[in-house]
Design a protein around this motif. Structure first.
Motif, PDB file in Angstrom:
ATOM      1  N   GLU A  20      47.025  32.881  35.408  1.00 19.82           N
ATOM      2  CA  GLU A  20      45.623  33.408  35.801  1.00 19.82           C
ATOM      3  C   GLU A  20      45.328  32.795  37.102  1.00 19.82           C
ATOM      4  O   GLU A  20      44.886  33.500  38.087  1.00 19.82           O
ATOM      5  N   LEU A  82      38.371  29.188  37.705  1.00 19.03           N
ATOM      6  CA  LEU A  82      38.851  29.125  36.459  1.00 19.03           C
ATOM      7  C   LEU A  82      38.403  27.556  36.025  1.00 19.03           C
ATOM      8  O   LEU A  82      38.497  27.378  34.786  1.00 19.03           O
ATOM      9  N   ARG A 188      44.151  39.866  27.846  1.00 16.56           N
ATOM     10  CA  ARG A 188      44.194  39.312  29.378  1.00 16.56           C
ATOM     11  C   ARG A 188      45.518  39.579  29.924  1.00 16.56           C
ATOM     12  O   ARG A 188      46.552  39.039  29.397  1.00 16.56           O
TER      13      ARG A 188
END
Ligand SMILES: N[C@@H](CCC(=O)N[C@@H](CS)C(=O)NCC(=O)O)C(=O)O
Length: 202
Positions: A20, A82, A188
């Motif tokens: 991510e 995040l 994702r």
């Protein structure tokens, strides 16, 4: 940076967060079964705590404990949101989730993965984990992710531990919000990349 992991273990959480974050890293397999690296090095010599995950920083420092590792990684890329900035109430809420998942869910599953654990203890652990996940399910009602509309580090950890349910007979089929969360997370790109890299997804 170097992330030591074992396939499908709790190290999947920092692995997802690494992807991510979009930071470059080496993924190093340190199987919990053999505790040997591919070149035969004994992983226990690298992490005397004898478990994954472990993050080795570029300066050689080593950071252990999944909840600390995911916050460290996320803090390297503040623009990606995040994790909330340190000192904010939102950050404490995320820490509250990380600690809950660690102590109330992750370790409950740990009992179920321990072959020597008596069946009676496993039944109690299964019951407790189910109760905790039922509570999480309620918290997810009307939300995309634990913190609301956007992904943050506790989501990677919740996905990782909930993913173990099917392997140890914890039935989450009635937990519709949690089920929707798992599907959302599985979609994702970073999660798919991490699962593929660990050989958990074709
Ligand atoms: N407190 C540690 C626990 C990590 C942990 O439980 N790791 C497991 C995999 S999910 C492990 O490596 N177990 C190996 C063993 O106990 O031999 C953390 O949160 O990072």
């Amino acid at each position: 940076m170097k992330l030591y992991y074992s396939t499908g273990a709790c190290s999947l959480s920092p692995h997802i967060v690494m992807r991510e974050a979009g930071l470059p890293f080496d993924l190093v397999l340190a199987s919990t079964k053999t505790h040997k690296l591919a070149d035969g090095t004994d992983y226990y010599g690298i992490n005397p705590k004898c478990y994954v995950p472990l993050l080795e920083l570029d300066d050689g420092q080593r950071l252990s404990e999944g909840p600390a590792i995911v916050q460290y990684i996320a803090d390297q890329v503040p623009a990606k949101n995040l994790v909330a900035p340190a000192g904010t109430m939102e950050r404490y809420r995320q820490m509250e989730w990380l600690n809950f998942i660690s102590s109330e869910v992750h370790k409950g599953f740990g009992t179920l993965f321990t072959p020597a654990m008596p069946d009676e203890a496993k039944a109690l652990a299964r019951d407790r984990v189910s109760k905790r996940l039922a509570w999480v399910n309620e918290q997810l009602e009307g939300k995309q992710y634990l913190m609301g509309d956007s992904f943050s580090v506790p989501d990677a950890y919740l996905f990782t531990v909930t993913n173990w349910s099917k392997h140890v007979g914890v039935d989450i089929s009635a937990l519709s919000h949690l089920g929707a969360f798992m599907a959302r997370m599985a979609g994702r790109p970073a999660v798919q990349e991490a699962l593929k890299a660990e050989g958990l997804l074709k």
